[in-house]
Design a protein around this motif. Structure first.
Motif, PDB file in Angstrom:
ATOM      1  N   ASN A 168      39.955  29.354  76.264  1.00 31.74           N
ATOM      2  CA  ASN A 168      39.084  30.411  75.608  1.00 31.74           C
ATOM      3  C   ASN A 168      38.317  31.356  76.425  1.00 31.74           C
ATOM      4  O   ASN A 168      38.058  32.517  76.377  1.00 31.74           O
ATOM      5  CB  ASN A 168      39.874  30.849  74.416  1.00 31.74           C
ATOM      6  CG  ASN A 168      40.739  30.341  73.745  1.00 31.74           C
ATOM      7  OD1 ASN A 168      41.267  29.224  73.049  1.00 31.74           O
ATOM      8  ND2 ASN A 168      42.167  31.353  73.727  1.00 31.74           N
ATOM      9  N   HIS A 169      37.285  30.234  77.434  1.00 34.24           N
ATOM     10  CA  HIS A 169      36.511  30.969  77.761  1.00 34.24           C
ATOM     11  C   HIS A 169      36.011  30.641  79.288  1.00 34.24           C
ATOM     12  O   HIS A 169      34.636  30.547  79.392  1.00 34.24           O
ATOM     13  CB  HIS A 169      35.638  30.331  76.754  1.00 34.24           C
ATOM     14  CG  HIS A 169      35.434  30.987  75.105  1.00 34.24           C
ATOM     15  ND1 HIS A 169      34.706  32.411  74.875  1.00 34.24           N
ATOM     16  CD2 HIS A 169      35.785  30.492  74.426  1.00 34.24           C
ATOM     17  CE1 HIS A 169      34.810  31.995  73.709  1.00 34.24           C
ATOM     18  NE2 HIS A 169      35.678  31.137  73.273  1.00 34.24           N
ATOM     19  N   VAL A 170      36.846  30.056  79.858  1.00 33.05           N
ATOM     20  CA  VAL A 170      36.625  29.470  81.086  1.00 33.05           C
ATOM     21  C   VAL A 170      37.128  30.428  81.864  1.00 33.05           C
ATOM     22  O   VAL A 170      38.142  30.709  82.146  1.00 33.05           O
ATOM     23  CB  VAL A 170      36.809  27.990  81.080  1.00 33.05           C
ATOM     24  CG1 VAL A 170      36.697  27.718  83.217  1.00 33.05           C
ATOM     25  CG2 VAL A 170      35.530  27.637  79.944  1.00 33.05           C
ATOM     26  N   LEU A 171      36.266  31.006  82.802  1.00 35.27           N
ATOM     27  CA  LEU A 171      37.275  32.178  83.503  1.00 35.27           C
ATOM     28  C   LEU A 171      37.407  31.413  84.460  1.00 35.27           C
ATOM     29  O   LEU A 171      39.278  32.171  85.265  1.00 35.27           O
ATOM     30  CB  LEU A 171      36.543  33.554  83.344  1.00 35.27           C
ATOM     31  CG  LEU A 171      36.029  34.442  82.613  1.00 35.27           C
ATOM     32  CD1 LEU A 171      34.623  35.142  82.980  1.00 35.27           C
ATOM     33  CD2 LEU A 171      37.096  35.094  82.083  1.00 35.27           C
ATOM     34  N   ARG A 216      32.025  23.773  89.842  1.00 38.42           N
ATOM     35  CA  ARG A 216      31.507  24.726  89.178  1.00 38.42           C
ATOM     36  C   ARG A 216      32.418  25.592  88.477  1.00 38.42           C
ATOM     37  O   ARG A 216      34.068  25.314  88.538  1.00 38.42           O
ATOM     38  CB  ARG A 216      31.010  25.906  90.991  1.00 38.42           C
ATOM     39  CG  ARG A 216      30.021  25.319  91.134  1.00 38.42           C
ATOM     40  CD  ARG A 216      29.600  26.514  92.294  1.00 38.42           C
ATOM     41  NE  ARG A 216      30.616  26.304  92.996  1.00 38.42           N
ATOM     42  CZ  ARG A 216      30.091  27.671  94.438  1.00 38.42           C
ATOM     43  NH1 ARG A 216      29.125  28.803  93.822  1.00 38.42           N
ATOM     44  NH2 ARG A 216      31.513  27.781  95.063  1.00 38.42           N
ATOM     45  N   ALA A 217      32.268  26.288  87.522  1.00 39.96           N
ATOM     46  CA  ALA A 217      32.329  26.950  86.936  1.00 39.96           C
ATOM     47  C   ALA A 217      32.477  28.649  86.308  1.00 39.96           C
ATOM     48  O   ALA A 217      30.890  28.070  86.720  1.00 39.96           O
ATOM     49  CB  ALA A 217      32.974  25.989  85.366  1.00 39.96           C
ATOM     50  N   LEU A 218      33.014  29.210  86.001  1.00 38.28           N
ATOM     51  CA  LEU A 218      32.672  30.771  85.945  1.00 38.28           C
ATOM     52  C   LEU A 218      33.172  30.908  84.146  1.00 38.28           C
ATOM     53  O   LEU A 218      34.168  30.684  83.908  1.00 38.28           O
ATOM     54  CB  LEU A 218      33.104  31.835  86.675  1.00 38.28           C
ATOM     55  CG  LEU A 218      32.541  33.154  86.287  1.00 38.28           C
ATOM     56  CD1 LEU A 218      31.261  33.005  86.960  1.00 38.28           C
ATOM     57  CD2 LEU A 218      33.820  33.989  86.845  1.00 38.28           C
ATOM     58  N   LEU A 219      31.790  30.834  83.393  1.00 32.12           N
ATOM     59  CA  LEU A 219      31.737  31.212  82.213  1.00 32.12           C
ATOM     60  C   LEU A 219      31.943  32.342  81.239  1.00 32.12           C
ATOM     61  O   LEU A 219      31.112  33.349  82.188  1.00 32.12           O
ATOM     62  CB  LEU A 219      31.084  30.032  81.241  1.00 32.12           C
ATOM     63  CG  LEU A 219      31.206  28.739  81.851  1.00 32.12           C
ATOM     64  CD1 LEU A 219      29.735  27.562  80.974  1.00 32.12           C
ATOM     65  CD2 LEU A 219      32.706  27.548  81.679  1.00 32.12           C
ATOM     66  N   ARG A 220      32.886  32.494  80.434  1.00 35.36           N
ATOM     67  CA  ARG A 220      32.458  33.907  79.712  1.00 35.36           C
ATOM     68  C   ARG A 220      31.739  33.956  79.020  1.00 35.36           C
ATOM     69  O   ARG A 220      31.892  32.632  77.233  1.00 35.36           O
ATOM     70  CB  ARG A 220      34.320  34.270  79.085  1.00 35.36           C
ATOM     71  CG  ARG A 220      34.241  35.362  78.054  1.00 35.36           C
ATOM     72  CD  ARG A 220      35.366  35.061  76.591  1.00 35.36           C
ATOM     73  NE  ARG A 220      37.167  34.751  77.370  1.00 35.36           N
ATOM     74  CZ  ARG A 220      37.180  35.966  78.070  1.00 35.36           C
ATOM     75  NH1 ARG A 220      37.211  37.251  78.407  1.00 35.36           N
ATOM     76  NH2 ARG A 220      38.311  35.777  78.949  1.00 35.36           N
TER      77      ARG A 220
END
Ligand code: FAD
Length: 483
Positions: A168-171, A216-220
């Motif tokens: 729910n928090h990884v875009l 790499r990751a884009l997180l909310r």
């Protein structure tokens, strides 16, 4: 499945060093000792080599080398997995992301953060908190575990009851596939969040390192709660505390966190951290409300009434932020206190419908008596996510067998009660036997088909999750326990 390596280890090490530099490869017997298992210590096997890349390009080069030599690849973060997720069952190259640990871009305006996969979970909230933001998934291992490991296991935590788990928090995130291709799944750092087409981001979260290496990751980021109220409910029995959990959720209240600790773990925690827990309590509940002060006030009255109706002998409220922090410190360090009770332990991770919590807790007690092993409990009660900690001494083979048997019996009971064999720790090597109990052949075939889309050769983290996987030679199978 990968074949045995065809070329000398010294050649492999030389080529890996050429990619990541001389200090980025570990291959001696003593260096590999730390990588022979994760938090699940019942099975151990060292990888052929450990490589510590610093860039996605280096990961790609290592992956291409492994492809050329048909070597297994094992992605690894901090190694805090509790299900043998990072066990190198058949050797191979362990790609450890801990040097790719930078927080690359904090975008406060859009409430997003771009991180490298080896970034430690707790660092994200630490950097975001001056702006009133946080990264909501908070596994108890958060001072050590990495975002890559969280994505691979779809981690939860005490506060994910209300705020949602990792998915729910990884875009979006970057993944290096086992054939060396690099893809972004989901929202890209420079794009909008609505991505058309299949949700491959969602499909790959929880893949337990079997689809590729997340780099790499884009997180909310989420606004931090304006206010908290944290209760410690003190009960004489686990049954009373379990019923309280069930009743709170049935009343339509979803607390920020709802955690239970039984007497054995409470005593170990008190001895370790001196919080002031009542040592004669049968069970404690940590109930935390968060949000706006008015809403919290209304829910507090209901929570206290439910606790007292179920026999709570006392409902304490944390008097300030310092006491709240001390309470959470104890809870999140609970596994660390186990060293005071036993030389070894294995953490189980099952789920039951919340209404069945009293039943499973009774069953765990009976199992403990039957196996002659102590089993303290500290767990995410609000999710019905149990974590019995089975204590044993690995120097006594009989105890190892009984610990394995106890774990199997508890997980079988979870399935019988309509639950599941993992809430957050994954299947790894530990729970392979349960997959065929929980899923039909068609379900398992569908999962295998999805995996082959990402990894047709099944070289990435092989021998995990699926029935029929190879085992480590020293694994003690269940049937010996019954003998
Ligand atoms: C004290 C303690 C408390 C814990 N509490 C919780 C909790 O509250 N909630 C919870 O969910 N879990 C908990 N865990 C389990 C564990 O911390 C989590 O599963 C965590 O997400 C693992 O992260 P890691 O970086 O240590 O990954 P590892 O242990 O290194 O790896 C775990 C899995 O992820 C894969 N993986 C790791 N990095 C990558 C990557 N970059 N790309 C692809 N795959 C990768 C590995 O192959 C493996 O399958 C706890 C563990 C401990 C020891």
């Amino acid at each position: 499945m990968p074949a045995a390596p065809q070329f000398a280890i010294s050649d492999l090490v030389r080529e890996l060093r050429a990619i990541v530099g001389p200090d980025g490869v570990l291959a001696s017997e003593s260096e590999l000792l730390a990588y022979e298992c994760d938090g699940y210590t019942l099975q151990r096997n060292p990888p052929t080599a450990v490589v510590l890349p610093r860039t996605t390009e280096q990961v790609v080069a290592v992956v291409n080398l492994c492809r050329r030599e048909n070597l297994p690849i094992i992605p690894r973060g901090a190694g805090t997995s509790l299900s043998g997720g990072v066990l190198a069952v058949d050797g191979g190259v362990m790609i450890t992301l801990t040097r790719m640990n930078r927080l690359l871009h904090l975008d406060v305006r859009n409430r997003r953060v771009l991180v490298e996969a080896g970034c430690v979970n707790a660092w994200v909230t630490r950097e975001a908190s001056p702006f009133g933001l946080c990264y909501a998934p908070d596994p108890s291992s958060q001072p050590a575990c990495t975002i890559g490991g969280n994505i691979a296991t779809n981690s939860g935590g005490p506060h994910t009851l209300k705020h949602g788990v990792t998915t729910n928090h990884v875009l979006g995130f970057e993944i290096v596939l086992p054939d060396g291709q690099v893809h972004w799944l989901g929202a890209t750092p420079d794009g909008c969040e609505d991505v058309e087409g299949y949700d491959l981001r969602g499909a790959a979260i929880g893949c337990e390192g079997m689809f590729g290496i997340v780099t790499r990751a884009l997180l909310r980021l989420t606004p931090a709660a304006v206010a908290h109220k944290t209760f410690l409910g003190v009960f004489d029995t686990v049954d009373e505390a379990s019923q309280t959990v069930s009743d709170i959720i049935a009343a339509g209240i979803v607390p920020g966190a709802l955690e239970m600790m039984d007497q054995l773990i409470t005593r170990a925690l008190e001895e370790a951290y001196h919080f002031g827990f009542p040592l004669d309590a049968g069970a404690l509940l940590i109930i935390e409300l968060d949000g706006l002060p008015d809403g919290i006030a209304a829910q507090s009255t209901v929570i206290e009434a439910i606790c007292h109706r179920n026999g709570a002998r006392e409902v304490r409220v944390a008097k300030d932020d310092a006491e709240r922090a001390a309470l959470w410190k104890c809870r999140k360090r609970a596994f660390g206190a186990i060293g005071r009770l036993s030389p070894n332990y294995v953490t189980q991770d099952g789920v039951v419908p919340r209404s069945q919590l009293p039943v499973i807790m009774r069953f765990i007690r009976e199992t403990s008596e039957r196996c002659g092993l102590r089993i303290p409990n500290v767990f995410h009660a609000g999710d019905g996510n149990i974590h019995p900690l089975i204590l044993y001494d690995e120097r006594d083979p009989g105890q190892v067998q009984r610990a394995l048997a106890a774990g199997h019996d508890i997980l079988d009971k979870c399935i019988e009660l309509g639950g599941s064999v993992t809430g957050e720790h994954g299947i790894g090597v530990e729970k392979i036997d349960f997959m065929a109990k929980q899923f039909s052949t068609d379900d398992l075939d569908a999962m295998r088909t999805l995996r082959r889309v990402f990894d047709p050769e099944q070289r990435c983290n092989p021998h995990k999750m699926f029935p029929g996987s190879k085992r480590c030679a020293d694994f003690a199978p269940r049937k010996q326990a019954a003998a």
